[in-house]
Every structure is written in structure tokens, then in C-alpha cells.
Design an enzyme around this catalytic site. Structure first.
Site, PDB file in Angstrom:
ATOM      1  N   TRP A 102       0.980  -1.548   0.052  1.00 59.67           N
ATOM      2  CA  TRP A 102      -0.027   0.146   0.271  1.00 59.67           C
ATOM      3  C   TRP A 102       0.188   1.349  -0.090  1.00 59.67           C
ATOM      4  CZ3 TRP A 102      -4.499  -0.881  -1.872  1.00 59.67           C
ATOM      5  CH2 TRP A 102      -5.185  -2.137  -1.075  1.00 59.67           C
ATOM      6  N   ASP A 169      -1.562   7.159   5.747  1.00 54.48           N
ATOM      7  CA  ASP A 169      -2.397   6.471   6.026  1.00 54.48           C
ATOM      8  C   ASP A 169      -2.323   5.128   6.830  1.00 54.48           C
ATOM      9  OD1 ASP A 169      -4.238   3.892   4.841  1.00 54.48           O
ATOM     10  OD2 ASP A 169      -2.362   3.896   3.178  1.00 54.48           O
ATOM     11  N   LYS A 193     -12.414  -0.803   7.949  1.00 56.49           N
ATOM     12  CA  LYS A 193     -11.550  -2.507   9.013  1.00 56.49           C
ATOM     13  C   LYS A 193     -12.132  -1.751  10.152  1.00 56.49           C
ATOM     14  CE  LYS A 193      -7.799  -2.414   5.639  1.00 56.49           C
ATOM     15  NZ  LYS A 193      -8.220  -3.188   5.073  1.00 56.49           N
TER      16      LYS A 193
HETATM   17  C1  LIG Z   1      -2.994   0.311   4.357  1.00 54.19           C
HETATM   18  C2  LIG Z   1      -3.818  -0.074   3.462  1.00 54.19           C
HETATM   19  N1  LIG Z   1      -4.366   1.033   2.727  1.00 54.19           N
HETATM   20  C3  LIG Z   1      -4.896   1.371   2.224  1.00 54.19           C
HETATM   21  C4  LIG Z   1      -5.764   0.571   1.001  1.00 54.19           C
HETATM   22  C5  LIG Z   1      -6.436   0.419   0.164  1.00 54.19           C
HETATM   23  O1  LIG Z   1      -7.908   0.957   0.734  1.00 54.19           O
HETATM   24  P1  LIG Z   1      -9.237   0.883  -0.283  1.00 54.19           P
HETATM   25  O2  LIG Z   1      -9.520  -0.474  -0.762  1.00 54.19           O
HETATM   26  O3  LIG Z   1     -10.553   1.826   0.598  1.00 54.19           O
HETATM   27  O4  LIG Z   1      -8.440   1.491  -1.673  1.00 54.19           O
HETATM   28  C6  LIG Z   1      -5.790  -0.629   1.986  1.00 54.19           C
HETATM   29  C7  LIG Z   1      -6.904  -2.095   2.003  1.00 54.19           C
HETATM   30  O5  LIG Z   1      -6.824  -3.139   2.351  1.00 54.19           O
HETATM   31  C8  LIG Z   1      -4.737  -1.129   3.213  1.00 54.19           C
HETATM   32  O6  LIG Z   1      -4.987  -1.864   4.119  1.00 54.19           O
END
Ligand SMILES: Cc1ncc(COP(=O)(O)O)c(C=O)c1O
Length: 357
Positions: A102, A169, A193
Site C-alpha cells: 500500500w 494512511d 476495517k
Molecule cells: C493500509 C491500506 N491502505 C490502503 C488500502 C486500500 O484501501 P481501499 O480499498 O479503501 O482503496 C488498504 C486496503 O486494504 C490498506 O490496507
């Protein structure tokens, strides 16, 4: 049906009382004669939901007045770009930490808008730890971190101290532990989550640092546009926001973030102790970087995989497989997962050892 122990990484387990109230509201909401999802987002009752959701988020995160909260669409994936649009100055640069999948996606999006200085990385050891961080070049407008790496199961034990503002994030550990908000300019995370059902991304924005990039920002990506409209610039994801509000009420009733942190630490301690004790298992993350939310581990001998998979399936455990990119196992233990469910997993790991012994 016997109880399911839900270890899914997200969307994931939510408190049963939240699910009951949310499903009732989908049939008929609180005496309004309509379903929650067939009422205008501009109706008085829904505006009150948005207001309460934003206020509770700020209260539970312990944010000072200069922060304001938004609930928008697009998930954290759009957040990667939105963060850069709003805090990376035209012609400027920003520092990013490379701690996993991510984090890399955040880096890729920021590169659309400026120079990215990747200041540290744990890629060489398959992202098994949070890498050390030195002084950041002050020409960087901010330092971006991924506080919890959902796929690799690593987490900052403490938020890093930084000489430039932090942008984070927090998708997979938001509201799971307390932290000092002082160094942050922006916190964002998909709600699916610890906060609620999929469909929304939460932004906690330092309003005093906003609007300093000198760039022209498309309306939906401009956090100021959304703040000026109280998170109602366009139709918000009403079900996601409503159910998030219910989850925040639940968290407050549990005693808030500090109380849930103690429970989360008890859950992860139980599982890590078993991984360390049981010779059939090995953890992925190094000690000191281990996540309290996503515990990643594998079998020391894959010959036991079929037996282990049968045991945990029979015990009613669901969602334990590791991310498809890394394999192994991942136990996601978000706020709503009870300690009992962790005990069931530990018992299964014990049982495997006995049966193979
Ligand atoms: C740490 C992290 N950042 C970003 C995301 C992406 O999130 P989204 O699916 O809401 O775009 C996730 C998805 O699991 C994640 O775990």
C-alpha cells in the site's frame, strides 16, 4: 449455525449490535417510515448522522480543533492521490516510506504530482520490519507513512518523530490505539476495517495547513471544497457513513480508543506467544515491528498445510489465508474481534502440534 470467527482483512468483522441496528435501519429507519438508503442525504435526520459521525471521529481520535473530518467516496486508493494534491506543492517534493504494497501505491500516485523522495525501505527483507528513519530533507513538504501494513503484518510501534509534518494512511489501524496527533497534517483511511462497512474513506485534515500547494485542484479531489460543504459536496455513501457512526458509538461505549487498545494488545500477545512457542509455526514480522491488527505467519513445514486448514475450517475460523501476493496465513484482529476467537485459533494451533507430534 455455529459461530464464525472472522479473521478477514477487510471488509471484516463488525460488532454484532452494530450489524443489528444497521440492518433494521435498512428496512425502516427510526420511525421515519423509510429505509435509511431511500432517504435524501440532505434530509435533517441524515445530516445529523453525518454531523455525529464527524464529531465522534474527532473526539475518539483525540484531535485538536484545527482538524476537521470528512467522509468521502473513493477509498484509501483515491486518498493516495488526494493527499498529494492537497499537500504536495506545485514543483515541490515529499518524503515517503516504503513499507509494503500500500505504501508503494501511495508513492506511485504522488509521482503524478511531484518528486517523491523514498527515504527508507524494508523491501530487501520482504517488508518484515519498519525500517529506521533518519532526518528528512526539510525541502520535503511532508513525510508519508503507512502506519500499519495490512499485507505484511508490520506496524509502527510508535509514530515516528519527524522534522516535517506527517501524512498517514491509517486504513488498517485507525482507532485501534492512541497516538499524539500533533505532528500530523493529514490522516486518512478506508473505513472498511475498524470503522464500518466499505464505501467511504475518512480524512482528518489539519485545516491550518491546507490550501498551501499553489496548484489548481479538481473539485472532488480538493479537500477544501468538501470541508466548505460539510462533507456533502456530492452524495455521500449514506449506508457506510451511518454504520460507521454506529461503530463509533459502540467504540465510545467500550471506553474509547485506550480501552480497545488494551484489548487489542491482549489479543495479539496471545497469538504471538503461540507462534513463538509452537515449533510448527513461524511469524513473518520482526519483533518490534509486529502488527497488533494483522498477524502474519506460516507453517515451518508446508506438509502440515492440509491438516491445519482442515482444523481451522472445522473450528469455524474464516478469512485466515494470507494475502494472495505473499501466501501463508494472516489473522486480522480488528477492534470487533473478541479475545475468544483468538483463543479458538490458538487452540487449533495447539491441536495441530499434538496431532503431528
Ligand atoms: C493500509 C491500506 N491502505 C490502503 C488500502 C486500500 O484501501 P481501499 O480499498 O479503501 O482503496 C488498504 C486496503 O486494504 C490498506 O490496507
Amino acid at each position: 449455525m455455529s459461530k464464525i470467527h472472522n479473521y478477514s482483512a477487510g471488509p471484516c468483522i463488525l460488532p454484532p449490535e452494530v450489524l443489528a441496528e444497521a440492518s433494521a435501519a435498512v428496512s425502516e429507519w427510526d420511525g421515519h417510515g423509510l429505509s435509511l438508503i431511500e432517504m435524501s442525504h440532505r434530509s435533517k435526520p441524515f445530516v445529523a448522522v453525518m454531523d455525529e459521525c464527524r464529531a465522534l471521529t474527532k473526539e475518539l481520535l483525540g484531535l485538536p480543533d484545527r482538524f476537521d473530518i470528512l467522509y468521502l467516496q473513493g477509498g484509501a486508493s483515491l486518498g493516495f492521490l488526494t493527499a498529494a494534491y492537497n499537500f504536495l506543492p506545485e514543483g515541490g517534493q515529499a518524503a515517503y516510506t516504503d513499507t509494503g504494497t500500500w505504501a508503494n501505491k501511495a508513492i506511485k500516485e504522488a509521482k503524478h504530482l511531484g518528486t517523491v523522495d523514498v527515504v527508507t525501505s524494508s523491501k530487501a527483507s520482504t517488508y518484515d520490519h519498519i525500517p529506521a528513519l533518519g532526518e528528512v530533507d526539510p525541502r520535503n513538504a511532508y513525510l508519508h507513512i503507512t502506519t500499519n501494513n495490512t499485507i505484511y503484518g508490520t506496524q509502527y510501534a510508535e509514530m515516528p518523530s519527524s522534522n516535517v509534518p506527517l501524512v498517514a494512511d491509517m486504513s488498517s489501524d485507525i482507532l485501534s490505539r492512541t497516538f499524539d496527533p500533533e505532528p500530523f497534517a493529514l490522516i486518512y483511511g478506508g473505513v472498511q476495517k475498524n470503522m464500518g462497512p466499505a464505501g467511504a474513506v475518512m480524512y482528518a485534515v489539519d485545516t491550518e495547513r491546507l490550501g498551501a500547494t499553489g496548484r489548481s485542484i479538481p473539485a472532488y479531489l480538493d479537500l477544501k471544497v468538501h470541508l466548505d460543504k460539510d462533507s456533502m459536496f456530492n452524495t455521500p455513501p449514506v449506508f457506510s457513513v451511518f454504520t460507521t457512526m454506529l461503530t463509533l458509538r459502540w467504540l465510545k461505549a467500550q471506553g474509547g480508543v485506550a480501552a480497545i487498545q488494551a484489548k487489542n494488545e491482549a489479543k495479539s500477545a496471545l497469538l504471538y506467544a503461540e507462534i513463538d512457542r509452537n515449533p510448527l509455526f513461524v511469524g513473518h514480522a520482526q519483533e518490534g515491528s509486529r502488527s497488533h491488527m494483522n498477524v502474519t505467519f506460516r507453517l515451518t513445514d508446508d506438509a502440515h498445510a492440509a491438516a491445519f486448514d482442515a482444523l481451522w475450517n472445522d473450528a469455524g475460523i474464516s478469512g485466515l489465508k494470507g494475502h494472495r501476493s505473499v501466501g501463508g496465513y494472516r489473522a486480522s484482529m480488528y477492534n470487533a474481534l473478541p479475545l475468544d476467537s483468538v483463543q479458538v485459533l490458538v487452540d487449533v494451533m495447539n491441536e495441530l502440534e499434538r496431532s503431528r507430534g
